[in-house]
Design a protein around this motif. Structure first.
Motif, PDB file in Angstrom:
ATOM      1  N   ALA A 284       0.814  -1.223   0.000  1.00 32.78           N
ATOM      2  CA  ALA A 284       0.000   0.000   0.000  1.00 32.78           C
ATOM      3  C   ALA A 284       0.843   1.267   0.000  1.00 32.78           C
ATOM      4  O   ALA A 284       0.292   2.365   0.015  1.00 32.78           O
ATOM      5  CB  ALA A 284      -0.921   0.026   1.222  1.00 32.78           C
ATOM      6  N   GLU A 285       2.170   1.128  -0.046  1.00 33.10           N
ATOM      7  CA  GLU A 285       3.037   2.303  -0.043  1.00 33.10           C
ATOM      8  C   GLU A 285       2.861   3.108  -1.328  1.00 33.10           C
ATOM      9  O   GLU A 285       2.546   2.538  -2.381  1.00 33.10           O
ATOM     10  CB  GLU A 285       4.498   1.875   0.096  1.00 33.10           C
ATOM     11  N   PRO A 286       3.114   4.427  -1.309  1.00 32.70           N
ATOM     12  CA  PRO A 286       3.064   5.225  -2.540  1.00 32.70           C
ATOM     13  C   PRO A 286       4.072   4.706  -3.559  1.00 32.70           C
ATOM     14  O   PRO A 286       5.207   4.392  -3.237  1.00 32.70           O
ATOM     15  CB  PRO A 286       3.442   6.637  -2.056  1.00 32.70           C
ATOM     16  N   GLY A 287       3.640   4.606  -4.793  1.00 33.79           N
ATOM     17  CA  GLY A 287       4.488   4.104  -5.859  1.00 33.79           C
ATOM     18  C   GLY A 287       4.288   2.634  -6.148  1.00 33.79           C
ATOM     19  O   GLY A 287       4.676   2.149  -7.214  1.00 33.79           O
ATOM     20  N   ALA A 288       3.695   1.888  -5.182  1.00 33.29           N
ATOM     21  CA  ALA A 288       3.439   0.472  -5.438  1.00 33.29           C
ATOM     22  C   ALA A 288       2.267   0.326  -6.403  1.00 33.29           C
ATOM     23  O   ALA A 288       1.318   1.115  -6.391  1.00 33.29           O
ATOM     24  CB  ALA A 288       3.132  -0.243  -4.125  1.00 33.29           C
ATOM     25  N   GLN A 410      -4.575   3.635   6.412  1.00 30.43           N
ATOM     26  CA  GLN A 410      -4.379   4.937   5.773  1.00 30.43           C
ATOM     27  C   GLN A 410      -3.659   4.810   4.432  1.00 30.43           C
ATOM     28  O   GLN A 410      -4.036   5.448   3.437  1.00 30.43           O
ATOM     29  CB  GLN A 410      -3.583   5.858   6.695  1.00 30.43           C
ATOM     30  N   ALA A 411      -2.626   3.963   4.363  1.00 31.11           N
ATOM     31  CA  ALA A 411      -1.894   3.788   3.106  1.00 31.11           C
ATOM     32  C   ALA A 411      -2.792   3.186   2.036  1.00 31.11           C
ATOM     33  O   ALA A 411      -2.771   3.605   0.873  1.00 31.11           O
ATOM     34  CB  ALA A 411      -0.666   2.915   3.340  1.00 31.11           C
ATOM     35  N   ALA A 412      -3.603   2.184   2.410  1.00 32.69           N
ATOM     36  CA  ALA A 412      -4.497   1.566   1.437  1.00 32.69           C
ATOM     37  C   ALA A 412      -5.558   2.550   0.955  1.00 32.69           C
ATOM     38  O   ALA A 412      -5.897   2.588  -0.236  1.00 32.69           O
ATOM     39  CB  ALA A 412      -5.160   0.330   2.048  1.00 32.69           C
ATOM     40  N   ALA A 413      -6.080   3.374   1.868  1.00 33.87           N
ATOM     41  CA  ALA A 413      -7.099   4.360   1.477  1.00 33.87           C
ATOM     42  C   ALA A 413      -6.510   5.392   0.512  1.00 33.87           C
ATOM     43  O   ALA A 413      -7.127   5.728  -0.503  1.00 33.87           O
ATOM     44  CB  ALA A 413      -7.660   5.039   2.719  1.00 33.87           C
ATOM     45  N   ARG A 414      -5.323   5.886   0.812  1.00 38.83           N
ATOM     46  CA  ARG A 414      -4.690   6.867  -0.085  1.00 38.83           C
ATOM     47  C   ARG A 414      -4.423   6.256  -1.454  1.00 38.83           C
ATOM     48  O   ARG A 414      -4.563   6.921  -2.482  1.00 38.83           O
ATOM     49  CB  ARG A 414      -3.387   7.352   0.527  1.00 38.83           C
ATOM     50  N   GLN A 415      -4.030   5.002  -1.469  1.00 37.99           N
ATOM     51  CA  GLN A 415      -3.764   4.334  -2.738  1.00 37.99           C
ATOM     52  C   GLN A 415      -5.027   4.239  -3.585  1.00 37.99           C
ATOM     53  O   GLN A 415      -4.962   4.274  -4.820  1.00 37.99           O
ATOM     54  CB  GLN A 415      -3.208   2.935  -2.467  1.00 37.99           C
ATOM     55  N   GLN A 416      -6.179   4.164  -2.949  1.00 40.14           N
ATOM     56  CA  GLN A 416      -7.443   4.074  -3.669  1.00 40.14           C
ATOM     57  C   GLN A 416      -8.096   5.444  -3.870  1.00 40.14           C
ATOM     58  O   GLN A 416      -9.232   5.518  -4.359  1.00 40.14           O
ATOM     59  CB  GLN A 416      -8.432   3.164  -2.905  1.00 40.14           C
ATOM     60  N   GLY A 417      -7.418   6.523  -3.476  1.00 38.70           N
ATOM     61  CA  GLY A 417      -7.981   7.855  -3.632  1.00 38.70           C
ATOM     62  C   GLY A 417      -8.967   8.230  -2.552  1.00 38.70           C
ATOM     63  O   GLY A 417      -9.759   9.164  -2.745  1.00 38.70           O
ATOM     64  N   ALA A 418      -8.943   7.545  -1.417  1.00 37.89           N
ATOM     65  CA  ALA A 418      -9.876   7.811  -0.319  1.00 37.89           C
ATOM     66  C   ALA A 418      -9.108   8.380   0.875  1.00 37.89           C
ATOM     67  O   ALA A 418      -7.872   8.457   0.875  1.00 37.89           O
ATOM     68  CB  ALA A 418     -10.610   6.535   0.078  1.00 37.89           C
ATOM     69  N   THR A 419      -9.848   8.790   1.896  1.00 37.54           N
ATOM     70  CA  THR A 419      -9.252   9.326   3.120  1.00 37.54           C
ATOM     71  C   THR A 419      -9.816   8.584   4.316  1.00 37.54           C
ATOM     72  O   THR A 419     -10.934   8.038   4.274  1.00 37.54           O
ATOM     73  CB  THR A 419      -9.535  10.832   3.265  1.00 37.54           C
ATOM     74  N   VAL A 420      -9.048   8.593   5.412  1.00 36.00           N
ATOM     75  CA  VAL A 420      -9.471   7.950   6.660  1.00 36.00           C
ATOM     76  C   VAL A 420      -9.735   9.053   7.686  1.00 36.00           C
ATOM     77  O   VAL A 420      -8.895   9.931   7.889  1.00 36.00           O
ATOM     78  CB  VAL A 420      -8.407   6.972   7.177  1.00 36.00           C
ATOM     79  N   VAL A 421     -10.882   8.990   8.328  1.00 33.93           N
ATOM     80  CA  VAL A 421     -11.280   9.987   9.327  1.00 33.93           C
ATOM     81  C   VAL A 421     -11.638   9.261  10.619  1.00 33.93           C
ATOM     82  O   VAL A 421     -12.406   8.283  10.606  1.00 33.93           O
ATOM     83  CB  VAL A 421     -12.484  10.821   8.838  1.00 33.93           C
ATOM     84  N   LEU A 422     -11.070   9.724  11.731  1.00 32.65           N
ATOM     85  CA  LEU A 422     -11.375   9.168  13.052  1.00 32.65           C
ATOM     86  C   LEU A 422     -12.232  10.157  13.825  1.00 32.65           C
ATOM     87  O   LEU A 422     -11.975  11.361  13.800  1.00 32.65           O
ATOM     88  CB  LEU A 422     -10.080   8.877  13.825  1.00 32.65           C
ATOM     89  N   ASP A 423     -13.233   9.626  14.537  1.00 33.49           N
ATOM     90  CA  ASP A 423     -14.145  10.474  15.300  1.00 33.49           C
ATOM     91  C   ASP A 423     -14.683   9.656  16.465  1.00 33.49           C
ATOM     92  O   ASP A 423     -14.337   8.475  16.649  1.00 33.49           O
ATOM     93  CB  ASP A 423     -15.286  10.962  14.397  1.00 33.49           C
ATOM     94  N   THR A 424     -15.543  10.267  17.234  1.00 30.50           N
ATOM     95  CA  THR A 424     -16.175   9.575  18.354  1.00 30.50           C
ATOM     96  C   THR A 424     -17.453   8.900  17.869  1.00 30.50           C
ATOM     97  O   THR A 424     -18.296   9.529  17.220  1.00 30.50           O
ATOM     98  CB  THR A 424     -16.498  10.551  19.483  1.00 30.50           C
ATOM     99  N   ALA A 425     -17.613   7.620  18.196  1.00 32.44           N
ATOM    100  CA  ALA A 425     -18.768   6.852  17.738  1.00 32.44           C
ATOM    101  C   ALA A 425     -19.976   7.108  18.635  1.00 32.44           C
ATOM    102  O   ALA A 425     -19.828   7.444  19.819  1.00 32.44           O
ATOM    103  CB  ALA A 425     -18.436   5.370  17.724  1.00 32.44           C
ATOM    104  N   PRO A 426     -21.187   6.963  18.100  1.00 34.89           N
ATOM    105  CA  PRO A 426     -22.383   7.082  18.945  1.00 34.89           C
ATOM    106  C   PRO A 426     -22.408   6.069  20.089  1.00 34.89           C
ATOM    107  O   PRO A 426     -23.034   6.314  21.137  1.00 34.89           O
ATOM    108  CB  PRO A 426     -23.530   6.835  17.968  1.00 34.89           C
ATOM    109  N   LEU A 427     -21.677   4.932  19.902  1.00 36.25           N
ATOM    110  CA  LEU A 427     -21.617   3.921  20.958  1.00 36.25           C
ATOM    111  C   LEU A 427     -20.690   4.340  22.092  1.00 36.25           C
ATOM    112  O   LEU A 427     -20.625   3.662  23.118  1.00 36.25           O
ATOM    113  CB  LEU A 427     -21.139   2.588  20.371  1.00 36.25           C
ATOM    114  N   GLY A 428     -19.933   5.402  21.896  1.00 36.80           N
ATOM    115  CA  GLY A 428     -19.046   5.887  22.934  1.00 36.80           C
ATOM    116  C   GLY A 428     -17.580   5.613  22.659  1.00 36.80           C
ATOM    117  O   GLY A 428     -16.711   6.188  23.320  1.00 36.80           O
TER     118      GLY A 428
END
Length: 438
Positions: A284-288, A410-428
């Motif tokens: 998943a590294e850039p350039g792969a 994160q590396a796999a998401a960037r390779q696919q043109g996506a982003t990863v976002v972390l937040d607080t879940a409704p479950l806590g």
């Protein structure tokens, strides 16, 4: 590269030399024709003026007659009476035939004695004055005048060629400096090439090459860091395997040996898992190279849940999936499946009792993969840092892992043109989302 520059310089010079030669020949030809025409007009003017001056005189003075009879004079003067009697002739030696007594007034071309003549005739009530000049003589004189006019062009051609050769060398000098700088570098020198003084046509190429060098330097730094971190992380499990192998060798047959074998098997499993994580991160590294295949994100989420289900069952964690509709997109199925599996695996390992996986469409209709849990979560101040390689949470002493899970995501998401976002879940606990652009 120096040979390439020499070839380029020679080619440019040859093209410019051909262009200059063609231009010089064209200019010289046009000049030659123009000067010839002007010389003809000048000679015609002299013929006319000579004839008119003699026409207006009553007679030819002896000294003037002597001058007209000069053998070096190209002109021939003959005067006829209106009755056709020749009153005067300056016919030189070698001229076997006189001009005709009755001639066309004005200019005419006549052939006399095997030679072409240019004749001007003027008439008065008492006589006809004719002045003639051999065409060969006047053409020779006109050619000499024309050649003299284009002689500077011929003299200037070598000088212009030398100047063009020098100017091409001066223009290519910055490129030669860049070439020498590139040739003098070692295999690991990836700093930018000099761009000072480069022509506008070459500067974008060198800038693009410098950009490539910068990206290569970044990639090499990342690889060196990755190898160093991987070697450090592999040292611990390999050392543990050696210790467990020694304990197995020294243990007595029976329950003690079985326990040692179990610990050794667990150590091998952890080492294998670490190697798998490292390989997944490398892919998943850039350039792969990444596959770009049609896939269904909902189906990938089902497969990832099925992969983690045995681990979740042993830990007593309830994993649910919400994927009502197919979500087609293009990407690498293996990388995305591994990213989803790592998100679920992290939630299970770090104390969650319930994990909800959702594959749905985001606010703009783009695919969205979401994993919610009710675990301890990650403090907002640490959410950027947890994407670093080998970064473990606060429960590192009690949770098995390599610290590569979120880095792989994160590396796999960037390779696919996506982003990863972390937040607080409704479950806590923690909510982790992989978002594709809408």
């Amino acid at each position: 590269m120096s040979r390439l520059l020499s070839t380029l310089r020679g080619r440019l010079f040859a093209l410019l030399a051909v262009l200059g030669a063609v231009t010089a020949v064209a200019v010289a030809g046009a000049t030659y024709v123009s000067v010839r025409a002007e010389a003809d007009q000048l000679f015609d003017y002299q013929l006319r003026q000579t004839a008119l001056s003699l026409r207006d005189q009553g007679r030819i003075a002896p000294d003037e007659a002597a001058n007209l009879a000069d053998p070096s004079l190209d002109y021939v003067v003959q005067i006829w009476s209106v009755q056709g009697l020749q009153l005067y002739s300056s016919r030189p030696q070698g001229m076997t035939e006189a001009l005709p007594p009755r001639a066309v007034l004005g200019f005419s071309d006549q052939r006399l004695g095997g030679q072409d003549w240019r004749v001007f005739s003027a008439a008065t009530p008492q006589r006809v004055v004719q002045v003639a000049q051999p065409l060969a003589v006047r053409q020779k004189l006109a050619a000499v005048a024309a050649l003299r006019s284009i002689a500077p062009v011929a003299v200037a051609l070598p000088l212009v060629a030398a100047a063009v050769w020098w100017l091409i060398g001066v223009s290519l000098a910055p490129l030669a400096r860049v070439t020498q700088a590139a040739q003098a570098r070692g295999a690991t020198a990836l700093d930018a090439l000099p761009t000072a003084g480069l022509p506008g046509e070459v500067a974008p190429l060198v800038d693009a090459f410098n950009g490539l060098l910068g990206r290569l330097a970044t990639a090499f730094d990342a690889q060196r860091s990755f190898v160093a971190d991987a070697a450090h992380e592999l040292r611990s499990p390999l050392t543990a395997l050696k210790l467990q192998l020694g304990l197995l060798r020294d243990s007595a047959p029976g329950e003690q040996q079985d326990e040692a074998i179990a610990r050794l098997r667990g150590g091998i499993d952890r080492a294998a898992h670490l190697v798998e994580q490292l390989l997944a991160l490398a892919r998943a590294e850039p350039g792969a190279e990444a596959a770009d295949l049609p896939l269904d994100l909902a189906e990938l989420a089902r497969q990832a849940v099925a992969d983690v289900q045995p681990l979740a069952a042993r830990a007593g964690v309830a994993v649910t999936l919400t994927a009502p509709d197919p979500l087609p997109l293009a990407g690498d199925p293996q990388a995305l499946r591994g990213a989803c599996r790592n998100l679920i695996d992290n939630a299970v390992k770090y104390g969650a009792r319930a994990v909800r996986v959702s594959a749905l469409r985001g606010p703009r209709g783009a695919p969205l993969l979401r994993v919610d849990d009710d675990g301890p979560g990650i403090p907002p101040a640490d959410r950027e840092r947890v994407f670093d390689r080998f970064q473990r949470g606060e429960d590192v002493a009690t949770v098995e892992g390599s610290g590569l899970g979120l880095a792989i995501v994160q590396a796999a998401a960037r390779q696919q043109g996506a982003t990863v976002v972390l937040d607080t879940a409704p479950l806590g606990g923690l909510r982790a989302e992989i978002r594709w652009p809408g």
